[in-house]
Write an enzyme that holds these catalytic residues in place. Structure first.
Site, mmCIF file in Angstrom:
data_model
loop_
_atom_site.group_PDB
_atom_site.id
_atom_site.type_symbol
_atom_site.label_atom_id
_atom_site.label_comp_id
_atom_site.label_asym_id
_atom_site.label_seq_id
_atom_site.Cartn_x
_atom_site.Cartn_y
_atom_site.Cartn_z
ATOM 1 N N ASP A 28 0.822 -1.203 0.000
ATOM 2 C CA ASP A 28 0.000 0.000 0.000
ATOM 3 C C ASP A 28 0.864 1.263 0.000
ATOM 4 O O ASP A 28 1.970 1.255 0.544
ATOM 5 C CB ASP A 28 -0.895 -0.034 1.252
ATOM 6 C CG ASP A 28 -2.078 0.905 1.142
ATOM 7 O OD1 ASP A 28 -2.291 1.472 0.054
ATOM 8 O OD2 ASP A 28 -2.782 1.065 2.152
ATOM 9 N N LEU B 17 11.397 -20.506 -3.980
ATOM 10 C CA LEU B 17 10.360 -19.628 -3.425
ATOM 11 C C LEU B 17 9.028 -19.788 -4.158
ATOM 12 O O LEU B 17 8.991 -19.787 -5.398
ATOM 13 C CB LEU B 17 10.819 -18.161 -3.549
ATOM 14 C CG LEU B 17 9.813 -17.103 -3.099
ATOM 15 C CD1 LEU B 17 9.658 -17.112 -1.571
ATOM 16 C CD2 LEU B 17 10.231 -15.717 -3.577
ATOM 17 N N HIS C 84 2.955 3.220 -8.913
ATOM 18 C CA HIS C 84 2.807 1.766 -9.081
ATOM 19 C C HIS C 84 4.069 1.161 -9.708
ATOM 20 O O HIS C 84 4.483 0.065 -9.367
ATOM 21 C CB HIS C 84 1.577 1.436 -9.932
ATOM 22 C CG HIS C 84 0.286 1.811 -9.254
ATOM 23 N ND1 HIS C 84 0.012 1.471 -7.953
ATOM 24 C CD2 HIS C 84 -0.799 2.504 -9.689
ATOM 25 C CE1 HIS C 84 -1.190 1.929 -7.612
ATOM 26 N NE2 HIS C 84 -1.700 2.567 -8.649
HETATM 27 C C1 FPP Z 1 -1.936 0.186 -3.314
HETATM 28 O O1 FPP Z 1 -1.432 1.490 -3.360
HETATM 29 C C2 FPP Z 1 -1.367 -0.631 -4.363
HETATM 30 C C3 FPP Z 1 -2.071 -1.260 -5.355
HETATM 31 C C4 FPP Z 1 -3.528 -1.145 -5.507
HETATM 32 C C5 FPP Z 1 -1.413 -2.057 -6.394
HETATM 33 C C6 FPP Z 1 -0.153 -2.773 -6.029
HETATM 34 C C7 FPP Z 1 0.659 -2.894 -7.254
HETATM 35 C C8 FPP Z 1 2.009 -2.833 -7.351
HETATM 36 C C9 FPP Z 1 2.915 -2.759 -6.190
HETATM 37 C C10 FPP Z 1 2.712 -2.785 -8.655
HETATM 38 C C11 FPP Z 1 2.374 -3.755 -9.693
HETATM 39 C C12 FPP Z 1 2.452 -5.158 -9.289
HETATM 40 C C13 FPP Z 1 2.876 -6.139 -10.108
HETATM 41 C C14 FPP Z 1 2.664 -7.575 -9.724
HETATM 42 C C15 FPP Z 1 3.546 -5.861 -11.371
HETATM 43 P P1 FPP Z 1 -2.455 2.691 -3.530
HETATM 44 O O2 FPP Z 1 -2.546 3.045 -4.959
HETATM 45 O O3 FPP Z 1 -3.765 2.322 -2.892
HETATM 46 O O4 FPP Z 1 -1.738 3.813 -2.708
HETATM 47 P P2 FPP Z 1 -2.437 5.005 -1.911
HETATM 48 O O5 FPP Z 1 -3.237 4.355 -0.796
HETATM 49 O O6 FPP Z 1 -1.280 5.779 -1.397
HETATM 50 O O7 FPP Z 1 -3.279 5.756 -2.891
#
Ligand code: FPP
Length: 249
Positions: free
Chosen positions: A32, A143, A49
């Protein structure tokens, strides 16, 4: 250039304040804070991201080095479809890029990939890419890397029970084991610890069934800044916990 991941010796673990015996077998990771990381830098959310994807790759390498058996990351939840279309597309583009570009390296490092979630909602091209990665790495013994995509814990339990009912199971066959065997994580140990970054303290429908006895570790660090040192801190915090599983010790 394919990177071969390092395996830490016992001495290298000790130098980091870790010990082989106390390590979690399975780590769940709620990644997150990508959006906030980008906002702080006046960058568009997809840039956050992308930075998160780099942090995730580092977490995979570190899990391998430390000797963790399974890592499950929450990449896209059933609720994430409610985000703006441009952000949803950017996330799937990143996922596709990752599964396309990194599969050789993951395979060379003996990583076994699994995808958790309902893939029927994804495009046929995306589905094929994911299935190819799973198929290609299915005999690897290192893993276990589970990527949760279009995943929701409640939907997973409903799916498991539905499969059981469809098989004609009588009520007495509806047991905890029978449900566990029909979850996407079938055959894997439950997560010992679930780490969530960016300061939020909730499960957000992640591994609901499997988290029954998991320890939770929360860190204020935004996911793109989650590096080996912070991962080590989280494992150390877990190792300091006393797990009772409902018993009196
Ligand atoms: C939450 O941060 C994150 C996500 C919804 C997506 C997680 C994805 C990745 C780490 C990258 C892509 C993954 C792969 C497998 C290639 P948020 O956007 O909710 O952050 P915020 O709460 O600060 O807005």
């Amino acid at each position: 250039m394919i990177k071969l991941y390092k395996k830490f010796t016992d001495e290298e673990l000790t130098a980091r304040g870790l010990s082989r015996e106390g390590l979690p077998r399975h780590v769940g990771l709620i990644m997150d804070g990508n959006g906030r990381w980008a906002k702080k830098r006046l960058m568009p959310r997809p840039a956050g991201h992308r930075a998160g994807m780099e942090a995730m790759k580092a977490a995979v390498r570190f899990s391998h080095s430390v000797g963790i058996e399974a890592l499950t990351v929450y990449a896209f939840s059933t609720e994430n479809w409610k985000r703006p279309q441009t952000e949803v597309s950017a996330l799937f583009d990143l996922l596709a890029e990752y599964f396309y570009r990194d599969i050789d390296e993951l395979d060379a490092n003996n990583v076994r990939m699994t995808v958790l979630g309902d893939l029927s909602a994804l495009s046929p091209k995306m589905r094929e890419l994911l299935q190819r990665a799973v198929e290609r790495t299915k005999d690897n013994t290192g893993l276990r890397f589970n990527v949760a995509i279009n995943y929701g814990g409640r939907a997973e339990i409903v799916h498991a029970v539905r499969t059981l009912v469809e098989s004609g199971a009588k009520p007495e066959y509806v047991t905890e084991d029978a449900i566990s065997e029909r979850l996407y994580t079938c055959g894997q140990p439950d997560p010992d610890v679930i780490i969530r970054t960016a300061g939020e303290q909730r499960l957000s429908n992640f591994l609901l069934w499997q988290a029954a006895y998991s320890e939770f570790v929360f860190t204020p660090v935004l996911f793109p800044d989650f590096d080996d040192a912070e991962y080590t801190n989280c494992i150390k915090e877990y190792m300091g916990r006393t797990r009772r599983f409902g018993k009196v010790l």
